[in-house]
Design a protein around this motif. Sequence first.
Motif, PDB file in Angstrom:
ATOM      1  N   ASP A  28       0.812  -1.218   0.000  1.00  0.00           N
ATOM      2  CA  ASP A  28       0.000   0.000   0.000  1.00  0.00           C
ATOM      3  C   ASP A  28       0.844   1.267   0.000  1.00  0.00           C
ATOM      4  OD1 ASP A  28      -2.379  -1.400  -0.042  1.00  0.00           O
ATOM      5  OD2 ASP A  28      -2.632  -1.348   2.141  1.00  0.00           O
ATOM      6  N   ARG A  29       2.173   1.122  -0.110  1.00  0.00           N
ATOM      7  CA  ARG A  29       3.040   2.298  -0.015  1.00  0.00           C
ATOM      8  C   ARG A  29       3.594   2.754  -1.360  1.00  0.00           C
ATOM      9  NH1 ARG A  29       5.668  -0.456   4.324  1.00  0.00           N
ATOM     10  NH2 ARG A  29       7.659  -0.143   3.273  1.00  0.00           N
ATOM     11  N   HIS A  30       3.011   2.365  -2.467  1.00  0.00           N
ATOM     12  CA  HIS A  30       3.380   2.915  -3.774  1.00  0.00           C
ATOM     13  C   HIS A  30       2.126   3.557  -4.335  1.00  0.00           C
ATOM     14  CE1 HIS A  30       4.651   3.101  -8.007  1.00  0.00           C
ATOM     15  NE2 HIS A  30       5.819   3.293  -7.462  1.00  0.00           N
ATOM     16  N   ARG A  31       2.030   4.857  -4.164  1.00  0.00           N
ATOM     17  CA  ARG A  31       0.782   5.565  -4.427  1.00  0.00           C
ATOM     18  C   ARG A  31       1.005   6.904  -5.099  1.00  0.00           C
ATOM     19  NH1 ARG A  31      -2.972   1.801  -4.176  1.00  0.00           N
ATOM     20  NH2 ARG A  31      -2.990   0.708  -2.213  1.00  0.00           N
ATOM     21  N   ARG A  32      -0.061   7.391  -5.718  1.00  0.00           N
ATOM     22  CA  ARG A  32      -0.112   8.761  -6.227  1.00  0.00           C
ATOM     23  C   ARG A  32      -1.320   9.478  -5.661  1.00  0.00           C
ATOM     24  NH1 ARG A  32      -2.149  12.531  -9.358  1.00  0.00           N
ATOM     25  NH2 ARG A  32      -3.887  11.361 -10.215  1.00  0.00           N
ATOM     26  N   ARG A  33      -2.514   8.903  -5.872  1.00  0.00           N
ATOM     27  CA  ARG A  33      -3.734   9.580  -5.419  1.00  0.00           C
ATOM     28  C   ARG A  33      -4.678   8.550  -4.820  1.00  0.00           C
ATOM     29  NH1 ARG A  33      -8.724  12.095  -6.740  1.00  0.00           N
ATOM     30  NH2 ARG A  33      -8.602  14.320  -6.320  1.00  0.00           N
ATOM     31  N   ILE A  34      -4.981   8.724  -3.531  1.00  0.00           N
ATOM     32  CA  ILE A  34      -5.870   7.800  -2.843  1.00  0.00           C
ATOM     33  C   ILE A  34      -6.360   8.451  -1.552  1.00  0.00           C
ATOM     34  CG2 ILE A  34      -3.986   6.657  -1.610  1.00  0.00           C
ATOM     35  CD1 ILE A  34      -5.587   4.014  -1.912  1.00  0.00           C
ATOM     36  N   ARG A  35      -7.565   8.085  -1.152  1.00  0.00           N
ATOM     37  CA  ARG A  35      -8.091   8.542   0.139  1.00  0.00           C
ATOM     38  C   ARG A  35      -7.601   7.564   1.202  1.00  0.00           C
ATOM     39  NH1 ARG A  35     -13.486   8.162   3.093  1.00  0.00           N
ATOM     40  NH2 ARG A  35     -13.619  10.161   4.182  1.00  0.00           N
ATOM     41  N   ARG A  53       7.138   5.518  -4.134  1.00  0.00           N
ATOM     42  CA  ARG A  53       7.165   4.471  -3.120  1.00  0.00           C
ATOM     43  C   ARG A  53       7.462   5.159  -1.795  1.00  0.00           C
ATOM     44  NH1 ARG A  53      11.052  -0.651  -2.705  1.00  0.00           N
ATOM     45  NH2 ARG A  53      11.730   0.225  -4.653  1.00  0.00           N
ATOM     46  N   LEU A  54       6.533   5.057  -0.868  1.00  0.00           N
ATOM     47  CA  LEU A  54       6.662   5.691   0.440  1.00  0.00           C
ATOM     48  C   LEU A  54       7.450   4.771   1.368  1.00  0.00           C
ATOM     49  CD1 LEU A  54       2.952   6.849   0.742  1.00  0.00           C
ATOM     50  CD2 LEU A  54       4.916   8.227  -0.001  1.00  0.00           C
ATOM     51  N   VAL A  69       3.412  11.624   8.957  1.00  0.00           N
ATOM     52  CA  VAL A  69       4.586  10.748   8.853  1.00  0.00           C
ATOM     53  C   VAL A  69       4.134   9.347   8.467  1.00  0.00           C
ATOM     54  CG1 VAL A  69       6.567   9.784  10.096  1.00  0.00           C
ATOM     55  CG2 VAL A  69       5.818  12.129  10.570  1.00  0.00           C
ATOM     56  N   VAL A  70       4.836   8.758   7.486  1.00  0.00           N
ATOM     57  CA  VAL A  70       4.545   7.399   7.016  1.00  0.00           C
ATOM     58  C   VAL A  70       5.291   6.399   7.899  1.00  0.00           C
ATOM     59  CG1 VAL A  70       4.794   5.785   5.081  1.00  0.00           C
ATOM     60  CG2 VAL A  70       4.262   8.203   4.642  1.00  0.00           C
TER      61      VAL A  70
END
Length: 195
Positions: A28-35, A53-54, A69-70
């Motif tokens: 779940d840590r490779h994102r661009r736009r998500i709620r 990638r977060l 903070v992630v």
Amino acid sequence: MRHAIEHIPNDRTDTSEVRGTVTLVFSDRHRRRIRLHDDAGDPFLLDLPHAVRLADGDRLRLVDGGVIVVRAAEEPVLTITASGPIAAAKLAWHIGNRHTPVEVLKDGRLRIIDDHVMRDMITGLGGVVESEIAPFNPLNGAYHGLGGAHGHSHGNDHFDHEDHDHSHSHSHSHGDHSHSHAHAHAHAAGKPHDH
């Protein structure tokens, strides 16, 4: 709703006020736009210019000030011990050759997301594998942070691929049978690929 519009890598100094944390598994840590919901249950919209990638400790800058903070969530992983540095390098090569993200721990052991095919391969190559529940924070590819870079895996994790058409064929077998691994990639011009 809060709006997070900038990714700040954990190695970049930032003194913004921390307004929460968000704990996510690796997939779940490779994102661009998500709620998303932070760890207190409050919603926010992640709205970055491109997918990133977060990593554990990265920060997400909020429009109205402050950061979230992630945190890397604990999840099923395989921690791998090799008989020495040469054996560890060989195991890391085999893991990377299968496009599997890998974390190198401070003590020299390797860590990957739990996967029975990888477990069998690693033990077959002489590695000692321990199943654990721990945070997974793999190395970034050589092109990470240069724009347009991406990584991918053939395990259970899924990444957002933008401007890419990937088709893969795989066959994994064990014992006296062979292993084949083929790829066909079509990349947008000028987009580096971290293999």
